[in-house]
Motif scaffolding. Structure first.
Motif, PDB file in Angstrom:
ATOM      1  N   LEU A  82       0.748  -1.098  -0.148  1.00  0.00           N
ATOM      2  CA  LEU A  82      -0.017  -0.141   0.163  1.00  0.00           C
ATOM      3  C   LEU A  82       0.890   1.315   0.019  1.00  0.00           C
ATOM      4  N   ALA A  83       1.925   1.226   0.881  1.00  0.00           N
ATOM      5  CA  ALA A  83       2.917   2.581   0.932  1.00  0.00           C
ATOM      6  C   ALA A  83       3.322   2.559  -0.428  1.00  0.00           C
ATOM      7  N   GLU A  84       3.875   1.572  -1.321  1.00  0.00           N
ATOM      8  CA  GLU A  84       4.380   1.654  -2.380  1.00  0.00           C
ATOM      9  C   GLU A  84       3.505   2.023  -3.669  1.00  0.00           C
ATOM     10  N   VAL A  85       2.230   1.923  -3.251  1.00  0.00           N
ATOM     11  CA  VAL A  85       1.139   2.513  -4.441  1.00  0.00           C
ATOM     12  C   VAL A  85       0.902   3.834  -4.079  1.00  0.00           C
ATOM     13  N   GLN A  86       0.961   4.416  -3.134  1.00  0.00           N
ATOM     14  CA  GLN A  86       0.450   5.584  -2.331  1.00  0.00           C
ATOM     15  C   GLN A  86       1.501   6.445  -2.983  1.00  0.00           C
ATOM     16  N   ALA A  87       2.958   5.986  -3.058  1.00  0.00           N
ATOM     17  CA  ALA A  87       4.058   6.858  -3.564  1.00  0.00           C
ATOM     18  C   ALA A  87       4.195   6.897  -5.281  1.00  0.00           C
ATOM     19  N   LEU A  88       3.266   6.318  -5.730  1.00  0.00           N
ATOM     20  CA  LEU A  88       3.230   6.336  -7.173  1.00  0.00           C
ATOM     21  C   LEU A  88       2.547   7.825  -7.795  1.00  0.00           C
ATOM     22  N   PRO A  89       2.864   7.831  -8.882  1.00  0.00           N
ATOM     23  CA  PRO A  89       2.361   9.452  -9.555  1.00  0.00           C
ATOM     24  C   PRO A  89       0.829   8.992  -9.977  1.00  0.00           C
ATOM     25  N   ALA A  90       0.122  10.239 -10.231  1.00  0.00           N
ATOM     26  CA  ALA A  90      -1.191  10.129 -10.371  1.00  0.00           C
ATOM     27  C   ALA A  90      -1.802   9.096 -11.609  1.00  0.00           C
ATOM     28  N   VAL A  91      -0.956   8.836 -12.532  1.00  0.00           N
ATOM     29  CA  VAL A  91      -1.268   7.821 -13.446  1.00  0.00           C
ATOM     30  C   VAL A  91      -0.297   6.869 -13.817  1.00  0.00           C
ATOM     31  N   ILE A  92      -0.433   5.565 -13.690  1.00  0.00           N
ATOM     32  CA  ILE A  92       0.624   4.706 -13.822  1.00  0.00           C
ATOM     33  C   ILE A  92       0.464   3.680 -14.956  1.00  0.00           C
ATOM     34  N   PRO A  93       1.426   3.234 -15.675  1.00  0.00           N
ATOM     35  CA  PRO A  93       1.338   2.151 -16.788  1.00  0.00           C
ATOM     36  C   PRO A  93       0.535   1.014 -16.380  1.00  0.00           C
ATOM     37  N   LEU A  94      -0.220   0.318 -17.100  1.00  0.00           N
ATOM     38  CA  LEU A  94      -0.895  -0.685 -17.017  1.00  0.00           C
ATOM     39  C   LEU A  94      -0.249  -1.890 -16.392  1.00  0.00           C
ATOM     40  N   LEU A  95       1.070  -2.361 -16.684  1.00  0.00           N
ATOM     41  CA  LEU A  95       1.823  -3.269 -15.924  1.00  0.00           C
ATOM     42  C   LEU A  95       2.232  -3.115 -14.509  1.00  0.00           C
ATOM     43  N   LEU A  96       2.410  -1.742 -14.117  1.00  0.00           N
ATOM     44  CA  LEU A  96       2.586  -1.498 -12.932  1.00  0.00           C
ATOM     45  C   LEU A  96       1.302  -1.603 -12.113  1.00  0.00           C
ATOM     46  N   ALA A  97       0.263  -1.073 -12.654  1.00  0.00           N
ATOM     47  CA  ALA A  97      -0.907  -1.493 -11.833  1.00  0.00           C
ATOM     48  C   ALA A  97      -1.266  -3.045 -11.772  1.00  0.00           C
ATOM     49  N   ALA A  98      -1.024  -3.767 -12.760  1.00  0.00           N
ATOM     50  CA  ALA A  98      -1.207  -5.122 -12.639  1.00  0.00           C
ATOM     51  C   ALA A  98      -0.329  -5.991 -11.471  1.00  0.00           C
ATOM     52  N   ARG A  99       1.017  -5.326 -11.444  1.00  0.00           N
ATOM     53  CA  ARG A  99       1.690  -5.722 -10.505  1.00  0.00           C
ATOM     54  C   ARG A  99       1.249  -5.320  -9.068  1.00  0.00           C
ATOM     55  N   ALA A 100       0.725  -4.145  -8.791  1.00  0.00           N
ATOM     56  CA  ALA A 100       0.226  -3.904  -7.771  1.00  0.00           C
ATOM     57  C   ALA A 100      -1.117  -4.967  -7.188  1.00  0.00           C
ATOM     58  N   LEU A 101      -1.679  -5.445  -8.101  1.00  0.00           N
ATOM     59  CA  LEU A 101      -2.934  -6.351  -8.128  1.00  0.00           C
ATOM     60  C   LEU A 101      -2.390  -7.823  -7.976  1.00  0.00           C
ATOM     61  N   GLY A 102      -1.079  -8.081  -8.349  1.00  0.00           N
ATOM     62  CA  GLY A 102      -0.861  -9.533  -8.182  1.00  0.00           C
ATOM     63  C   GLY A 102      -0.966  -9.977  -9.637  1.00  0.00           C
ATOM     64  N   LEU A 103      -1.373  -9.490 -10.505  1.00  0.00           N
ATOM     65  CA  LEU A 103      -1.617  -9.942 -11.913  1.00  0.00           C
ATOM     66  C   LEU A 103      -0.264 -10.009 -12.989  1.00  0.00           C
ATOM     67  N   SER A 104      -0.460 -11.023 -13.645  1.00  0.00           N
ATOM     68  CA  SER A 104       0.452 -11.345 -14.696  1.00  0.00           C
ATOM     69  C   SER A 104       0.294 -10.440 -15.645  1.00  0.00           C
ATOM     70  N   ARG A 105       1.213 -10.377 -16.602  1.00  0.00           N
ATOM     71  CA  ARG A 105       1.101  -9.306 -17.888  1.00  0.00           C
ATOM     72  C   ARG A 105       0.079  -9.781 -18.740  1.00  0.00           C
ATOM     73  N   ASN A 106       0.045 -11.232 -18.907  1.00  0.00           N
ATOM     74  CA  ASN A 106      -0.805 -11.836 -19.808  1.00  0.00           C
ATOM     75  C   ASN A 106      -2.310 -11.477 -19.422  1.00  0.00           C
ATOM     76  N   THR A 107      -2.321 -11.743 -18.233  1.00  0.00           N
ATOM     77  CA  THR A 107      -3.771 -11.368 -17.409  1.00  0.00           C
ATOM     78  C   THR A 107      -4.100 -10.262 -17.449  1.00  0.00           C
TER      79      THR A 107
END
Length: 78
Positions: free
Chosen positions: A6-31
């Motif tokens: 959560l702390a790492e997500v809070q430190a992100l800029p206002a808009v992030i790349p899809l794959l970084l959002a996927a990582r935050a959610l524990g999703l693979s690139r393909n998913t």
């Protein structure tokens, strides 16, 4: 790939790349890309040219950050 805290997500800029959002959610690139193609990604995805971006505030809400955490990440207007 290790999901973001959560702390790492809070430190992100206002808009992030899809794959970084996927990582935050524990999703693979393909998913992540499969969900975007089906219009089923769990939060809003913005297409900018050939890339996809995700609003960080929506990601925070999705992962259950309380209102105070969202405020601290994005100011009192959130």
């Amino acid at each position: 790939m290790k999901p973001l805290t959560l702390a790492e997500v809070q430190a992100l800029p206002a808009v992030i790349p899809l794959l970084l959002a996927a990582r935050a959610l524990g999703l693979s690139r393909n998913t992540a890309y499969r969900l975007v193609q089906r219009d089923e990604f769990p939060c809003r995805v913005i297409k900018v040219g050939d890339t996809y971006r995700v609003p960080t505030i929506e990601l925070l809400v999705l992962i259950g950050a309380d209102r105070e955490n969202v405020r601290s990440a994005f100011g009192s207007g959130a």
